[in-house]
Write a protein that holds these residues in place. Structure first.
Motif, PDB file in Angstrom:
ATOM      1  N   UNK A   1       0.808  -1.223   0.000  1.00 38.02           N
ATOM      2  CA  UNK A   1       0.000   0.000   0.000  1.00 38.02           C
ATOM      3  C   UNK A   1       0.842   1.275   0.000  1.00 38.02           C
ATOM      4  N   UNK A   2       1.879   1.322   0.797  1.00 37.72           N
ATOM      5  CA  UNK A   2       2.643   2.562   0.963  1.00 37.72           C
ATOM      6  C   UNK A   2       3.779   2.723  -0.038  1.00 37.72           C
ATOM      7  N   UNK A   3       4.357   1.610  -0.477  1.00 41.20           N
ATOM      8  CA  UNK A   3       5.540   1.695  -1.338  1.00 41.20           C
ATOM      9  C   UNK A   3       5.323   1.134  -2.738  1.00 41.20           C
ATOM     10  N   UNK A   4       4.173   0.520  -2.963  1.00 42.28           N
ATOM     11  CA  UNK A   4       3.892  -0.019  -4.292  1.00 42.28           C
ATOM     12  C   UNK A   4       4.618  -1.312  -4.610  1.00 42.28           C
ATOM     13  N   UNK A   5       5.000  -2.060  -3.569  1.00 43.08           N
ATOM     14  CA  UNK A   5       5.636  -3.356  -3.790  1.00 43.08           C
ATOM     15  C   UNK A   5       4.651  -4.253  -4.536  1.00 43.08           C
ATOM     16  N   UNK A   6       5.166  -4.982  -5.502  1.00 45.58           N
ATOM     17  CA  UNK A   6       4.292  -5.874  -6.282  1.00 45.58           C
ATOM     18  C   UNK A   6       4.069  -7.191  -5.526  1.00 45.58           C
ATOM     19  N   UNK A   7       2.798  -7.577  -5.356  1.00 43.61           N
ATOM     20  CA  UNK A   7       2.522  -8.843  -4.665  1.00 43.61           C
ATOM     21  C   UNK A   7       3.232 -10.031  -5.302  1.00 43.61           C
ATOM     22  N   UNK A   8       3.389 -10.006  -6.617  1.00 44.86           N
ATOM     23  CA  UNK A   8       4.070 -11.128  -7.287  1.00 44.86           C
ATOM     24  C   UNK A   8       5.556 -11.192  -6.900  1.00 44.86           C
ATOM     25  N   UNK A   9       6.160 -10.055  -6.608  1.00 44.38           N
ATOM     26  CA  UNK A   9       7.556 -10.062  -6.141  1.00 44.38           C
ATOM     27  C   UNK A   9       7.628 -10.679  -4.749  1.00 44.38           C
ATOM     28  N   UNK A  10       6.687 -10.295  -3.892  1.00 41.68           N
ATOM     29  CA  UNK A  10       6.628 -10.890  -2.555  1.00 41.68           C
ATOM     30  C   UNK A  10       6.457 -12.403  -2.627  1.00 41.68           C
TER      31      UNK A  10
END
Length: 155
Positions: free
Chosen positions: A57-66
């Motif tokens: 939410x805050x940094x725009x990390x991609x769920x697929x990267x996680x």
């Protein structure tokens, strides 16, 4: 240990503000920087993104990267640093994500911390194995290393 006042002076000389994106340190890097009087002219903001949801939410990390690499990875550190840079009024951002302990696993042991630096030159990452020193020591070592990375990038 790199003096936070030096980091702030280097940022001022470069004419840039600093942002932090912190997971395992919970805001300690921003805290060290803002302990210095007058730091408001060199520190823009800090993102404390302890949960994966906060990182997204805050940094725009991609769920697929996680999903592919896990939260403690250079890939996530890179996305955190780039996200902090993009979502702030800064010229440089540092990101940290790691396992302060206690605990860890065979593949991601206690004391592993991934760092990211984002600035006009791009995004750089590295992983440091601090070892099972205990939570407080890993977090302190992470703060010290992040400050050193900032100083090196600002020189």
């Amino acid at each position: 240990m790199t003096d936070p006042a030096l980091v702030l002076d280097l940022a001022r000389r470069r004419g840039v503000m600093i942002a932090t994106a912190e997971s395992c340190t919970g805001g300690l890097i921003a805290g060290r920087l803002t302990d210095v009087p007058g730091s408001s002219d060199a520190v823009d903001r800090g993102f404390v993104t302890y949960s994966n949801a906060a990182k997204i939410e805050m940094l725009g990390i991609r769920p697929e990267t996680l999903k592919a690499h896990g939260a403690v990875s250079e890939e996530i550190a890179a996305e955190m640093a780039a996200g902090a840079l993009a979502r702030s009024r800064t010229g440089i951002a540092v990101a940290v994500t790691g396992i302060a302990g206690p605990g860890g696993s065979e593949h991601k042991p206690e004391g592993r911390v991934c760092f990211g630096i984002a600035d006009a030159a791009g995004v750089r990452t590295e992983t440091v194995e601090f070892g099972p020193r205990g939570r407080a020591e890993v977090r302190a070592a992470t703060v010290a290393h992040a400050l050193a990375l900032l100083a090196a990038a600002l020189r």
